[in-house]
Design a protein around this motif. Structure first.
Motif, PDB file in Angstrom:
ATOM      1  N   SER A 156      15.994 -29.102  15.123  1.00 28.37           N
ATOM      2  CA  SER A 156      16.792 -27.936  15.918  1.00 28.37           C
ATOM      3  C   SER A 156      16.374 -26.477  15.855  1.00 28.37           C
ATOM      4  N   GLU A 157      15.379 -26.030  14.809  1.00 25.86           N
ATOM      5  CA  GLU A 157      14.805 -24.795  14.990  1.00 25.86           C
ATOM      6  C   GLU A 157      14.124 -24.820  16.308  1.00 25.86           C
ATOM      7  N   ALA A 158      13.642 -25.778  17.017  1.00 21.67           N
ATOM      8  CA  ALA A 158      13.045 -25.589  18.114  1.00 21.67           C
ATOM      9  C   ALA A 158      13.721 -25.306  19.218  1.00 21.67           C
ATOM     10  N   VAL A 159      14.989 -25.293  19.507  1.00 21.20           N
ATOM     11  CA  VAL A 159      15.823 -24.653  20.162  1.00 21.20           C
ATOM     12  C   VAL A 159      16.015 -23.286  20.459  1.00 21.20           C
ATOM     13  N   MET A 160      16.119 -22.643  18.878  1.00 16.09           N
ATOM     14  CA  MET A 160      16.019 -21.133  18.824  1.00 16.09           C
ATOM     15  C   MET A 160      14.629 -20.663  19.165  1.00 16.09           C
ATOM     16  N   GLU A 161      13.654 -21.394  18.704  1.00 19.70           N
ATOM     17  CA  GLU A 161      12.202 -20.866  19.033  1.00 19.70           C
ATOM     18  C   GLU A 161      11.977 -20.805  20.717  1.00 19.70           C
ATOM     19  N   ALA A 162      12.473 -21.895  21.544  1.00 19.59           N
ATOM     20  CA  ALA A 162      12.246 -21.981  22.577  1.00 19.59           C
ATOM     21  C   ALA A 162      12.874 -20.822  23.383  1.00 19.59           C
ATOM     22  N   ASN A 192      28.182 -30.485  35.761  1.00 16.90           N
ATOM     23  CA  ASN A 192      26.803 -29.914  35.406  1.00 16.90           C
ATOM     24  C   ASN A 192      26.526 -29.468  34.038  1.00 16.90           C
ATOM     25  N   ASN A 193      27.487 -29.876  33.089  1.00 18.86           N
ATOM     26  CA  ASN A 193      27.409 -30.055  31.637  1.00 18.86           C
ATOM     27  C   ASN A 193      27.605 -31.185  30.974  1.00 18.86           C
ATOM     28  N   ILE A 194      26.953 -32.065  31.566  1.00 23.29           N
ATOM     29  CA  ILE A 194      26.901 -33.542  31.066  1.00 23.29           C
ATOM     30  C   ILE A 194      25.499 -33.958  30.495  1.00 23.29           C
ATOM     31  N   PRO A 195      25.518 -33.993  29.074  1.00 22.96           N
ATOM     32  CA  PRO A 195      24.199 -34.418  28.679  1.00 22.96           C
ATOM     33  C   PRO A 195      23.798 -35.948  29.140  1.00 22.96           C
ATOM     34  N   MET A 251      20.336 -33.525  19.208  1.00 22.60           N
ATOM     35  CA  MET A 251      19.965 -31.913  19.222  1.00 22.60           C
ATOM     36  C   MET A 251      20.816 -31.364  20.642  1.00 22.60           C
ATOM     37  N   ILE A 252      21.141 -32.199  21.582  1.00 24.34           N
ATOM     38  CA  ILE A 252      21.408 -31.809  22.923  1.00 24.34           C
ATOM     39  C   ILE A 252      22.857 -31.264  22.750  1.00 24.34           C
ATOM     40  N   ALA A 253      23.568 -31.659  21.779  1.00 27.94           N
ATOM     41  CA  ALA A 253      25.238 -31.322  21.929  1.00 27.94           C
ATOM     42  C   ALA A 253      25.101 -29.718  21.386  1.00 27.94           C
ATOM     43  N   GLU A 254      24.421 -29.294  20.766  1.00 27.46           N
ATOM     44  CA  GLU A 254      24.415 -27.796  20.586  1.00 27.46           C
ATOM     45  C   GLU A 254      24.155 -27.117  21.931  1.00 27.46           C
ATOM     46  N   VAL A 255      23.231 -27.717  22.954  1.00 26.69           N
ATOM     47  CA  VAL A 255      23.217 -26.763  24.040  1.00 26.69           C
ATOM     48  C   VAL A 255      24.444 -27.035  24.926  1.00 26.69           C
ATOM     49  N   VAL A 256      25.071 -28.318  24.815  1.00 24.56           N
ATOM     50  CA  VAL A 256      26.201 -28.488  25.757  1.00 24.56           C
ATOM     51  C   VAL A 256      27.445 -27.509  25.319  1.00 24.56           C
ATOM     52  N   THR A 257      27.492 -27.387  24.066  1.00 22.76           N
ATOM     53  CA  THR A 257      28.619 -26.525  23.479  1.00 22.76           C
ATOM     54  C   THR A 257      28.361 -25.102  23.704  1.00 22.76           C
ATOM     55  N   ALA A 258      26.917 -24.694  23.644  1.00 24.44           N
ATOM     56  CA  ALA A 258      26.600 -23.258  24.001  1.00 24.44           C
ATOM     57  C   ALA A 258      26.689 -22.750  25.600  1.00 24.44           C
ATOM     58  N   ARG A 259      26.611 -23.797  26.442  1.00 22.72           N
ATOM     59  CA  ARG A 259      26.959 -23.364  27.662  1.00 22.72           C
ATOM     60  C   ARG A 259      28.321 -23.719  28.117  1.00 22.72           C
ATOM     61  N   LYS A 260      29.022 -24.449  27.367  1.00 21.29           N
ATOM     62  CA  LYS A 260      30.418 -24.494  27.196  1.00 21.29           C
ATOM     63  C   LYS A 260      31.165 -23.159  27.299  1.00 21.29           C
ATOM     64  N   LEU A 261      30.709 -22.546  25.889  1.00 17.98           N
ATOM     65  CA  LEU A 261      31.114 -21.197  25.513  1.00 17.98           C
ATOM     66  C   LEU A 261      30.427 -20.104  26.329  1.00 17.98           C
ATOM     67  N   GLU A 262      29.621 -20.337  27.318  1.00 14.49           N
ATOM     68  CA  GLU A 262      28.822 -19.258  28.055  1.00 14.49           C
ATOM     69  C   GLU A 262      27.894 -18.190  27.193  1.00 14.49           C
TER      70      GLU A 262
END
Length: 463
Positions: A446-452, A342-345, A418-429
């Motif tokens: 990538s600022e759009a991730v922070m803004e979202a 469930n954490n596969i990009p 950009m998606i690897a940031e989210v994969v890592t963040a989810r891995k680290l909870e």
């Protein structure tokens, strides 16, 4: 035993497993009937990205005035040269894998491998001879091929799969693409971009049907604007390829429609390569075309393992690589963590690109989560405006109760990076607030991730 490990198949699952095994001190051999690197390096991931880059360059030329650049005359596609460049990129990558095999002292055996008995593999060598080799452990990494439907029989000339789509002798004037997953959409985008009239036929109600519905709807709108004809909720009943043009009989909600095209590309998924490799003889259990394995890819037969497209999980190169590493580490006596599927990009490399991981909004609700959703459009991004790439958005989904990062869905320029940031963040909870408080560089996409993330918690600044 001749080896500690034999790997059958040298795709991104097999060759990665072999290298990791060598690193861990296992004497390893790999069997490959074609080119090292498998489908991904030779006929999939890598050469398609080369084709897509050529399309992108052509689009830049055609829109250069949008950036204040005037070009005398018009750009022209040299289709043969585009294909030649793509093949050159693939060949270079395959040679790179050859180097890695030598570097890691892995014996490469060119031929077709088949399980003969416990610990024994029979190889029909490419020179026509046969030999048997033995190993304590055997990993099956035989991958997949273009799936063929009975009503869309591939002849390799007019009705083709992805492999032929990469090496057509000339650019077709018209094409029907059946299926709108990553393979179908990427080829539809490529051929449309260089001037082919393209129609996409999708059986389900949304293109890229595994993606969040909001991403699907917006991508469909953008691709239609680019000139691609898209039919959803439609089924190809039959293809008549006897004439100069193929006649594609499509059943839609409003009735039957006949579409004529030079080429029909069947992109309706893959079939696994599990025939003729000795599974039945050895009693290896399968179900619906997949080899049954445990969390560490062991089959029901001791010493036999399977990874990649032929087992459970997403049929993606990076999944196969991760599975290969976990499998080999377990064989070597280490204690790797099972893969979190469930954490596969997932990525689709049309333009704009699509990237996602985790739950869609619909899936999160169906799983019983109360959710917070934040969305940030690239039209509000300074970097996107400067790049002339304002289409798309980043959409993040969080659990309202604990802030758990449930999923991310991106549509836009370069979002596959950009998606690897989210994969890592989810891995680290990581939680939503931790994403908001992680300072992102400006100006970047990538600022759009922070803004979202900020939008999900009513803290967004630039909307």
């Amino acid at each position: 035993m001749d080896y500690d490990l034999i790997v059958i198949g040298s795709g991104p699952g097999g060759y990665v497993a072999a290298i990791r095994a060598s690193q861990l001190g296992l004497k390893t051999a790999i069997i490959e009937k074609e080119s090292l690197g498998g489908i991904c390096l030779n006929w999939g991931c890598i050469p398609t990205k080369a084709l897509l880059k050529s399309a992108q360059v052509f689009e830049y030329l055609n829109h250069s005035q949008d950036y204040g650049i005037k070009i005398n005359g018009t750009g022209e596609v040299d289709f043969g040269a585009v294909i030649k460049r793509s093949r050159g990129v693939a060949d270079g990558m395959s040679k790179g894998v050859q180097f890695l095999m030598k570097k890691n002292k892995i014996e490469v055996i060119n031929g077709f491998g088949k399980l003969k008995s416990k610990g024994v593999v029979e190889v029909k060598l490419n020179d026509g001879s046969t030999k048997q080799i033995t190993a304590t452990s055997i990993i099956l990494a035989t991958g997949g091929r273009s799936r063929e439907l009975p009503n869309i029989k591939q002849d390799g000339v007019k009705v083709i799969g992805y492999r032929q789509a990469m090496i057509l002798p000339k650019q077709p004037k018209s094409m029907v693409v059946v299926g709108s997953g990553a393979i179908g959409i990427e080829f539809a985008y490529f051929y449309n971009s260089i001037g082919t009239k393209v129609t996409v036929v999708e059986y389900l109600d949304n293109i890229v049907p595994l993606e969040d519905e909001e991403v699907s709807r917006n991508l469909q709108r953008i691709l239609k604007k680019q000139g691609i004809n898209i039919l959803t909720g439609a089924n190809v009943e039959s293809v008549d390829s006897t004439g100069e043009l193929c006649k594609v009989n499509v059943k839609t909600a409003t009735g039957m429609e006949v579409i004529e095209a030079e080429i029909v590309l069947s992109a309706v998924g893959i079939s696994t390569n599990i025939e003729g490799i000795g599974l039945e003889e050895l009693g290896v259990k399968t179900e619906r075309g997949k080899v049954l394995v445990d969390d560490y890819y062991k089959t029901n037969i001791d010493g036999v393992y399977a990874i990649g497209d032929i087992v459970k999980g997403q049929a993606l190169a990076h999944v196969a690589s991760a599975e290969g590493i976990i499998c080999v580490e377990k064989i070597a006596g280490q204690n790797p963590h099972p893969l979190d599927y469930n954490n596969i990009p997932g990525c689709t490399y049309c333009s704009p690109e699509v990237a996602s991981v985790g739950y869609t909004e619909k899936a999160a609700k169906e799983a019983g989560y109360e959710i917070k959703v934040g969305k940030f459009p690239f039209s509000a991004s300074g970097k996107a405006s400067a790049a002339g790439a304002k289409d798309g958005f980043v959409k993040l989904i969080f659990d309202a109760k604990y802030g758990e990062f449930l999923g991310a869905h991106m549509l836009g320029y370069n979002v596959t990076e950009m998606i690897a940031e989210v994969v890592t963040a989810r891995k680290l909870e990581a939680t939503g607030h931790e994403i908001i408080k992680s300072v992102h560089p400006h100006p970047t996409m990538s600022e759009a991730v922070m803004e979202a993330a900020a939008a999900a918690y009513d803290e967004v600044i630039h909307l």
